[in-house]
Every structure is written in structure tokens, then in C-alpha cells.
Design an enzyme around this catalytic site. Structure first.
Site, short mmCIF file in Angstrom:
data_model
loop_
_atom_site.label_atom_id
_atom_site.label_comp_id
_atom_site.label_asym_id
_atom_site.label_seq_id
_atom_site.Cartn_x
_atom_site.Cartn_y
_atom_site.Cartn_z
N SER A 111 -30.79 -50.40 -28.10
CA SER A 111 -31.88 -51.05 -27.35
C SER A 111 -31.35 -51.85 -26.16
CB SER A 111 -32.63 -52.00 -28.29
OG SER A 111 -33.50 -52.84 -27.56
N TYR B 58 -35.38 -50.37 -20.89
CA TYR B 58 -36.63 -50.93 -20.36
C TYR B 58 -36.36 -51.17 -18.88
CZ TYR B 58 -38.70 -52.06 -24.95
OH TYR B 58 -39.27 -52.01 -26.19
N THR C 215 -38.17 -46.29 -22.30
CA THR C 215 -39.37 -46.59 -23.08
C THR C 215 -40.50 -46.96 -22.14
OG1 THR C 215 -38.03 -47.31 -24.94
CG2 THR C 215 -40.30 -48.08 -24.90
N LYS D 119 -39.67 -42.23 -23.93
CA LYS D 119 -40.07 -42.65 -25.28
C LYS D 119 -41.41 -43.37 -25.20
CE LYS D 119 -38.52 -45.56 -29.15
NZ LYS D 119 -39.37 -46.75 -29.15
N HIS E 103 -44.31 -46.73 -30.85
CA HIS E 103 -43.49 -47.95 -30.97
C HIS E 103 -43.59 -48.51 -32.39
CE1 HIS E 103 -41.49 -50.35 -27.65
NE2 HIS E 103 -41.24 -51.13 -28.69
#
Ligand SMILES: Cc1cc2nc3c(=O)[nH]c(=O)nc-3n(C[C@H](O)[C@H](O)[C@H](O)COP(=O)(O)O)c2cc1C
Length: 369
Positions: A117, A140, A166, A241, A265
Site C-alpha cells: 500500500s 494512490y 486505486t 483497482k 475496497h
């Protein structure tokens, strides 16, 4: 060299992923637990992700020749032994002191790919040093695009093999369970990879103004143009995603993405979205095999992996299940969760007459063609 996390014992009596939950809960603070297991609002999407797998039934096939069977696949340039990857989960040091380092070790022991992440609580470089297994970086896109570019460069330099951008969370979902628990990151747990980023200008709420629209957060929210920008600045394959809508899937394929992850999510963004399994067939029809489709959300059994593959996924990702293993038993727990799911998948394949992943097809779901 970063010291490798110590292995811990697997708690007794653990036969499946669900058996890990009480052990994990016992080892986490109540608010960290609420952060991990909670979903958005009334958690109907969270519940439906799990229920969708329970609603459908398998069709078996007997007396098939299973010799030479295996679960290997090629996925976006990776040769994997089985189709289960670790989904990006933020702040894993909430679950275990070694956090993402222990996860990387568990994934390496089992040869599973791990998606790290943007909001990892350990630096992306340290995770790359600890991991023997392939890594993808979940991105992100940050309001500060220069910082985003640097983050991409760091991931490339550290040896990450793909970017997973994402796209379903330009704002955080309203996670009421987490809010009620008073969750806040404890001292020492933070998004270390975002350190040094220029912060958003504080949103100045005028009396009577909209709480979100017009705020800096949405002014900087990524768009399709930013996806193209990202593809233009990296040589890595870019997967998206958080796709739940077949027309978004087509749009992403037209823009040359390397893969699509059907995901809501884990029920943490928009409550009221359907279960990922329920939208998978329509997305598979839209994509028509042009890029690999992955699915996450609600996978708790190897038979769930099988169902997702039968309905059009090439592979799946798991989120909470491996964090339960991490909280309960560190790297060993992560490896064991992967082992349990892989074994269950193989048993399901053997009992449905499927020696390889290619043989898993919609006709093995009762009522599907
Ligand atoms: C505690 C937690 C943190 C998460 N953090 C991220 C994240 O940083 N980035 C992201 O793309 N998805 C994140 N997700 C979503 C997961 O990648 C994945 O989509 C979801 O967990 C799959 O559902 P499952 O937990 O039922 O397997 C997070 C999920 C959880 C539970």
C-alpha cells in the site's frame, strides 16, 4: 540489511481462515480491530461480499483425469504458483509490530505476490529488501503530482514489478464503526512513504458551504487524464483497482491498462455497491479477455477463489484474511493463511475434476453456463 522479523507460533486449533479471527482480535486494540474489519456506513456491501460466495453452489465432475495437475499461472509478467495475491492493506503495524515486513516474509515463504500500500507503515524500500516474492506497488495518486512521480520512481528503483492504481477512493468512505471506536493512528504508526509530501491546504469550511465539493480534496481527485499521465511516466505495467462498472472496465482497457481489479475496497468506500462476485460476469463480458481480471472482497475459502475463477477472474487478492494471520502469528500466520487457501483451492479443483486453472469454468457453478 533490515533484520528479518522473528517467526512466531501458529495458535492451536486453526483449520481455516475464520479460525484466525478470534486470535487476531485478541491481539489488537478494539479501535484497530474496528479499523481492520469495519466497512462503510451500514456495512451492507461488506456483508454482501461474503454472502455472494455463500449464495452460489458448485457443480462437481467425477472420474476426471487429475494427473499432472497444478495451479500455476502467468499474470502480468509474473510466473505464480497459485492465483492468490496479497491485497494492499494500509498500516499493518496496527496488527503486528513488524507490520509489512512480516507480511513480506510470509508471502515470500509461500511464493505469493504482495501488493504494498501507498499507506504502508514501513518504507517501500525496506519491504523490498525483506521480500523474496514479487512485489507490486499500490498507488494512490497524490494531490502533489511531483511527489507522486517521485513515489513511482522509488517503487521502480526498489524493484516493484507493477503499479496498482486505486481509483475507487478519491475520498475516504464513511466508516461508522471505525468512527464510533474513536480510531486514531497510535504514535509510531504512520504512512512513512508519504513523509515530506506537501500537505493539502486546509479546507476552509464557510458557514453553509458544502463539506466536500469545492474542497481541495476533490479539486485534486485523479481523473482518466491522470491515469494516462501515470502510464506515460512509468515503464511498469499499470493495473487499475476498484472497478465495479463494466463501462469503466471497457474505458480502462481502451486506455491500455495491464489489468483490472474488480474491487469495492472490501466494502470500505461506497456502501450500497454490489458484491464484487456479482458484478464479475458483466465485467468479464466487457473485457473479453483483453487483459487479466482480478477480484477481491470476501474471499475466505479456497472454494471462493474457485468461484471467482469460474466466473471470469484470472486471480484473486485477499485483504483482511492475511491480516488476521499477521495479527495472530506474524509472518507464520500470513504464510499459513496462504497455505490454507491454496490447499482448499486444490481440494476444490480435485473434487470438481479440474487439474489446472484453465479447466475452471462457469459450467462448474450451478445454474451458470
Ligand atoms: C484495513 C484495510 C486497509 C486497506 N488499505 C488499502 C489501501 O491502502 N489501498 C488499497 O488500494 N486498498 C486498501 N484496502 C482494500 C484492500 O486492498 C482490498 O480491496 C480488500 O481488503 C479486499 O476485501 P477483503 O478484506 O474482504 O479480502 C484496505 C482494506 C483493509 C481491510
Amino acid at each position: 540489511m533490515t533484520p528479518l522479523p522473528k517467526l512466531q507460533q501458529i495458535p492451536a486449533e486453526i483449520a481455516c481462515v475464520a479460525d484466525y479471527e478470534p486470535f487476531a482480535r485478541e491481539r489488537m486494540t478494539p479501535s484497530a480491530w474496528a479499523y481492520l474489519v469495519g466497512g462503510a456506513a451500514d456495512e451492507s456491501t461488506l456483508a454482501d461480499n461474503l454472502a455472494a460466495f455463500r449464495r452460489i453452489r458448485l457443480q462437481n465432475r467425477v472420474l476426471e483425469d487429475l494427473r499432472g495437475g497444478h495451479t500455476r499461472l502467468d499474470l502480468c509478467g509474473l510466473a505464480l504458483d497459485y492465483p492468490i495475491l496479497l491485497a494492499p492493506v494500509a498500516f499493518q503495524r496496527l496488527a503486528h509490530p513488524e507490520g509489512e515486513l512480516a507480511t513480506a516474509l510470509g508471502a515470500s515463504a509461500m511464493g505469493a505476490a504482495m501488493v504494498v500500500s501507498t499507506q504502508a507503515s514501513v518504507s517501500l524500500e525496506a519491504i523490498a529488501q525483506a521480500a523474496q516474492a514479487p512485489l507490486w506497488f499500490q498507488l494512490y495518486i497524490q494531490p502533489d503530482r511531483d511527489f507522486t512521480r517521485d513515489l513511482v520512481r522509488r517503487a521502480e528503483a526498489a524493484g516493484y514489478r507493477a503499479l496498482v492504481v486505486t481509483v475507487d477512493a478519491p475520498v475516504n468512505g464513511l466508516r461508522n464503526r471505525e468512527q464510533r471506536s474513536g480510531f486514531a493512528l497510535p504514535d509510531g504508526v504512520e504512512a512513512v512513504n508519504l513523509k515530506g509530501m506537501r500537505g493539502l491546504p486546509p479546507s476552509i469550511a464557510q458557514p453553509g458551504s458544502s463539506p466536500l465539493f469545492g474542497s481541495p480534496l476533490l479539486e485534486h481527485a485523479p481523473t482518466w487524464k491522470d491515469l494516462e499521465w501515470l502510464q506515460s511516466i512509468t515503464h511498469l505495467p499499470v493495473l487499475v483497482k476498484g472497478v465495479m462498472n463494466p463501462s469503466d472496465a471497457s474505458r480502462a482497457v481502451e486506455r491500455g491498462v495491464a489489468g483490472i481489479l474488480v474491487s469495492n475496497h472490501g466494502g470500505r468506500t461506497l456502501d450500497g455497491l454490489p458484491a464484487t462476485l456479482d458484478v464479475l460476469p458483466a465485467i468479464a463480458r466487457a473485457v473479453q479477455g483483453r487483459v487479466p481480471l482480478l477480484l477481491d472482497g470476501g474471499i475466505r475459502r479456497g472454494s471462493d477463489v474457485f468461484k471467482a475463477l469460474a466466473l471470469g477472474a484470472s486471480a484473486v487478492m485477499i485483504g483482511r484474511p492475511y491480516v488476521f494471520g499477521l495479527a495472530a502469528a506474524g509472518a507464520t500466520g500470513v504464510a499459513h493463511v496462504l497455505h490454507l487457501l491454496r490447499t482448499e483451492l486444490e481440494v476444490t479443483m480435485a473434487l470438481t475434476g479440474c487439474p489446472t486453472l484453465d479447466a475452471i469454468e462457469a459450467s462448474l457453478i450451478l445454474g451458470s453456463s
